[in-house]
Design a protein around this motif. Structure first.
Motif: not given
Length: 437
Positions: A197-199, A66-75
């Motif tokens: 987690a990123v894409e 879960w921590g790998f997911v970026p917190k600040n993203t427009d997506k």
């Protein structure tokens, strides 16, 4: 602390799958608290502290993922629930979805609050028609009661859940293959990085969690990370659903602490080897795990202990084989499955699984050669670690271990004109009459 069942406590009671039954037994209280009282980062840290390891096969720490997911993203962010339970010998997630579907939905809510996700997809195996219907009914009821949708459980959080049925492809149990299928493409795995987690789904940050993994979350919040961590071994704690099939008196799903002895699981919970026969072999983690001989089965059923024994916990699909089993036939059965289920994208997998099936087939029908046993090992060496996903490894691991640990069965089949099953079906045959794969 004493062990308490959380997945299977009420599964034999009438209407155990209903919302009213679930709420009567405290259901959705932890989801409600997570939405109203918890901060997302605190939820993630609590799951990390509990050391919840993924229950789908890889055993990766859930909170870390879960921590790998970026917190600040427009997506937008997505949760993809892996309910494509296709590993031979595994049927634990089906039990949760059929008997306790709201437990999964509560876990989904907690996970989505922790990561800031507002749309979850449940990718369910196409053959699970009954489970899909029951799960969809639970989702519909949760929407009607304000548990899902806008203002979940009276909060300012919005969450939609979509159930998506697959079409019966084993490869879609691999996380990126599942995401490809969800996107409407062929269910083929993708190269990593980038990691989901990123894409992931639709090119957006995505968490992929197994059904049983998510079903642990309400219990972790209820008893706390410290108490949860005391159930079973320190490095992979918590309750676990073990699937036991094959040659036992009482096959089924058993909820026990992680780290239970394999012998205890078979002898005390599954009733022992059937018909008074002796144990010959066990595959402890679904058909993709290295096989264990009977004298190797004094091992604990947790991630680290099985890894030290040269195999893996995987999906905890325990397949038991008695002394009458011909391991040539067992190998052929497993290789036929993996050859059929390979997506064909990677040459080592596409060709390697085919070769393994052909070799096992010709030994089984009495056309084998002594050098075929070494050829199996050679083919496996050319498969492991050389493909996009782990399907090639999943075929090579049981093939290599079965041939190396039960060589006498292969020698007997080569010298005696085939496996016992083949000879029984073709008593007058001396080999050569069958059609090759």
């Amino acid at each position: 602390m004493s062990f308490r069942k959380i997945f299977t406590q009420h599964i034999h009671e009438e209407k155990c799958h209903s919302l009213s039954f679930y709420q009567k037994n405290g259901g959705y209280e932890q989801a409600r608290k997570s939405l109203h009282d918890w901060q997302p980062d605190d939820l993630i840290e609590t799951v990390k502290a509990a050391n919840l390891r993924g229950r789908g096969g890889a055993g990766f720490p859930t909170g870390v993922k879960w921590g790998f997911v970026p917190k600040n993203t427009d997506k937008p962010k997505y949760l993809a629930v892996n309910a494509d339970e296709s590993e031979p010998g595994t049927f634990k997630d089906r039990l949760i979805m059929e008997k306790n579907p709201h437990l999964l939905l509560e876990g989904i809510i907690i996970s989505c609050k922790a990561v800031g996700i507002h749309h979850a997809y449940i990718y369910i195996r196409g053959e699970f028609v009954f489970a899909a219907n029951r799960l969809q009914n639970a989702i519909d009821r949760a929407y009607s009661e304000g548990i899902l949708g806008e203002n979940c459980l009276g909060s300012d959080f919005t969450l939609d859940v979509t159930l998506h049925r697959g079409a019966g492809a084993y490869i879609c149990g691999e996380e990126t293959g599942m995401l490809s299928s969800l996107e409407g493409d062929r269910g083929q795995p993708k190269l990593k990085p980038p990691f989901p987690a990123v894409e992931g789904l639709f090119g957006c940050p995505t968490v992929v969690n197994n059904v049983e993994t998510l079903a642990n979350l309400p219990y972790i919040l209820e008893i706390g990370a410290e108490a949860y961590g005391k159930i079973g071994p320190e490095k992979s704690p918590g309750p676990k659903l073990f699937c036991v099939s094959g040659h036992v008196e009482k096959p089924g799903v058993f909820e026990l602490p992680m780290g239970i002895s394999l012998r205890t699981l078979i002898d005390e919970h599954a009733g022992g080897v059937w018909k008074g026969r002796k144990l010959k072999a066990v595959i402890p983690g679904g058909s993709s795990a290295h096989v264990l001989r009977a004298d190797e089965c004094d091992v604990d059923m947790d991630i680290e202990s099985l890894a030290a024994a040269g195999t893996m916990l995987g999906s905890a699909g325990v397949i038991v084989m008695d002394e009458t089993t011909c391991m040539v036939d067992a190998l052929l059965n497993i290789m036929r499955f993996y050859h059929h289920e390979s997506c064909g994208q990677c040459t080592p997998c596409r060709e390697g699984t085919g070769w393994l099936e052909k070799i096992a087939h010709r030994i089984a029908i009495g056309e084998g050669r002594m050098e075929d046993m070494d050829l199996v090992t050679e083919v496996c060496d050319r498969m492991v670690g050389k493909t996009i996903c782990a399907l090639a490894d999943a075929a090579a691991f049981p093939a290599e271990s079965i041939v190396n640990k039960f060589r006498e069965d292969f020698v007997a089949a080569i010298e005696n004109g085939g496996s016992p099953a083949w000879i029984k079906r073709h008593p007058a045959s001396t080999g050569g009459a069958a059609t090759h794969v």
